[in-house]
Write a protein that holds these residues in place. Sequence first.
Motif, PDB file in Angstrom:
ATOM      1  N   UNK A   1       0.854  -1.191   0.000  1.00 36.47           N
ATOM      2  CA  UNK A   1       0.000   0.000   0.000  1.00 36.47           C
ATOM      3  C   UNK A   1       0.891   1.242   0.000  1.00 36.47           C
ATOM      4  N   UNK A   2       0.791   2.027  -1.080  1.00 40.10           N
ATOM      5  CA  UNK A   2       1.621   3.228  -1.216  1.00 40.10           C
ATOM      6  C   UNK A   2       0.963   4.449  -0.576  1.00 40.10           C
ATOM      7  N   UNK A   3      -0.320   4.606  -0.837  1.00 36.69           N
ATOM      8  CA  UNK A   3      -1.052   5.787  -0.344  1.00 36.69           C
ATOM      9  C   UNK A   3      -2.426   5.354   0.176  1.00 36.69           C
ATOM     10  N   UNK A   4      -2.985   6.202   1.035  1.00 39.35           N
ATOM     11  CA  UNK A   4      -4.420   6.103   1.326  1.00 39.35           C
ATOM     12  C   UNK A   4      -5.040   7.362   0.730  1.00 39.35           C
ATOM     13  N   UNK A   5      -5.975   7.146  -0.160  1.00 40.42           N
ATOM     14  CA  UNK A   5      -6.657   8.251  -0.839  1.00 40.42           C
ATOM     15  C   UNK A   5      -8.104   8.290  -0.348  1.00 40.42           C
ATOM     16  N   UNK A   6      -8.458   9.408   0.257  1.00 44.14           N
ATOM     17  CA  UNK A   6      -9.846   9.512   0.732  1.00 44.14           C
ATOM     18  C   UNK A   6     -10.684  10.245  -0.303  1.00 44.14           C
ATOM     19  N   UNK A   7     -11.758   9.598  -0.706  1.00 41.77           N
ATOM     20  CA  UNK A   7     -12.652  10.197  -1.696  1.00 41.77           C
ATOM     21  C   UNK A   7     -14.077   9.995  -1.221  1.00 41.77           C
ATOM     22  N   UNK A   8     -14.807  11.060  -1.086  1.00 40.74           N
ATOM     23  CA  UNK A   8     -16.194  11.021  -0.609  1.00 40.74           C
ATOM     24  C   UNK A   8     -16.328  10.146   0.647  1.00 40.74           C
ATOM     25  N   UNK A   9     -15.457  10.413   1.594  1.00 48.65           N
ATOM     26  CA  UNK A   9     -15.454   9.758   2.909  1.00 48.65           C
ATOM     27  C   UNK A   9     -15.078   8.270   2.844  1.00 48.65           C
ATOM     28  N   UNK A  10     -14.618   7.795   1.702  1.00 49.85           N
ATOM     29  CA  UNK A  10     -14.169   6.404   1.609  1.00 49.85           C
ATOM     30  C   UNK A  10     -12.649   6.394   1.531  1.00 49.85           C
ATOM     31  N   UNK A  11     -12.033   5.584   2.372  1.00 46.50           N
ATOM     32  CA  UNK A  11     -10.576   5.469   2.339  1.00 46.50           C
ATOM     33  C   UNK A  11     -10.197   4.350   1.359  1.00 46.50           C
TER      34      UNK A  11
END
Lengths: 376, 70
Positions: free
Chosen positions: B27-37
């Motif tokens: 896992x390189x990044x955690x991207x949060x989009x519309x409250x979803x990780x």
Amino acid sequence: MLERILDFFSFTGFAHLYWGNVVMLLVGGLLIYLAIRKQYEPLLLLPIGFGVILANLPVTGLLVTGSETELGGLLYYLGLGVKLAIFPPIIFLGIGALTDFTPLLANPKTFFLGAAAQIGIFATLFGALALGFSLSEAGSIGIIGGADGPTAIYTSALLAPHLLGPVAIAAYSYMAMVPIIQPPIMRLLTTKRERAIVMEESRCVSRLELILFPIVVTVLVVLLLPKAAPLIGMLMFGNLLREAGVVERLARTAGGALINIVTIFLCVCVGSMMGAEAVLSVKILEIFALGIIAFAFGTAGGVLIGKLMCWLTGGKVNPLIGAAGVSAVPMAARVVHVEGQRANPENFLLQHAMGPNVAGVIGSAAVAGLLISFLT
Amino acid sequence: MVVRAPMPGTIISVNFKVGDSVKAGDVLFILESMKIKNEIKAPQDGKIKEILVTEGQYVKRRDTLVDIEE
């Protein structure tokens, strides 16, 4: 002395409180509990819950009808924004300013999924007719399947104002429960292989397309369904403010302060329409049962058309995205994304699901226009 | 090879630094989009050549996040 105490007591709300008020005060408390503790649509359920409480405190005069000679109650005047169907289009102006139609334009065929999911509205309409509701009441209940609060309130205000409170609360409650209602239906109608389908990246959308879209949709939809003009017109006007790129202040106000202010008044007023006499005299349990049927049929309709698209495209469309067509932006798209990742952790369906999701907003507003045209 | 954002959102976690070796699936990044990780994973083994985003940064879809050297 005792007589004076009794006299004073007779002026208080306690003397006029009856069991119906107590039931509704508990309902108001429950909505506030769900908003704070469970975080179910707190921006909406909290003011609605408080509105229910205000409406069920006796002898306040908050809801007294005003006239030329008599001053009405505060909630009566605020409620005119709901009864005259002014608040929902203003909310739509804000929603338009907040909505990015890029995913829909990048993959225009997803518009069909937004349309297919409106089947829930019609299924429920016929169900309500079978249960003995009048045609206009059935239309008002059916619109719960649009999974769009302002659309449900707008339609109910025009078709069956006496059902407005229960219809609005059913719509918002079920929208909050989309993550519970939708997944079993989605899993039932799809295979794991279908749910795991990774969709190709969509094409880029130009700025010109984004600017033309709200204008073209307004002209076409309103020419086709003139009664949809207040909702579609305001939605698309808000979106034009956003995409034009030259009126950022207006777009920020429409999608920020304005929508928040109107949401406060709209929701308190919707709650205030849940007075005990009004609510307990309608078939509220039937309305809530029909509401869940509306959501289930809408989800199933979207997924089944998604399956058809999957078949027609040789497996390039993940049928799950059809479930987002019920609108309930963006919860339904989130549910699709989560279900897709459950089947395949490398699957990012969120953007693909936003296409039918925003199409669902246009679809439910258009169906609202259709119902208002034929049932008023 | 470069890894791009699959959707718009905010980078809430960067799990490595330039020069680190990564394996496919890390896992390189955690991207949060519309409250979803969302976990953004390495598509292949390699060494981190350049990181183009920082924690808290908003990224658009297809923005390049990292360059991985084979």
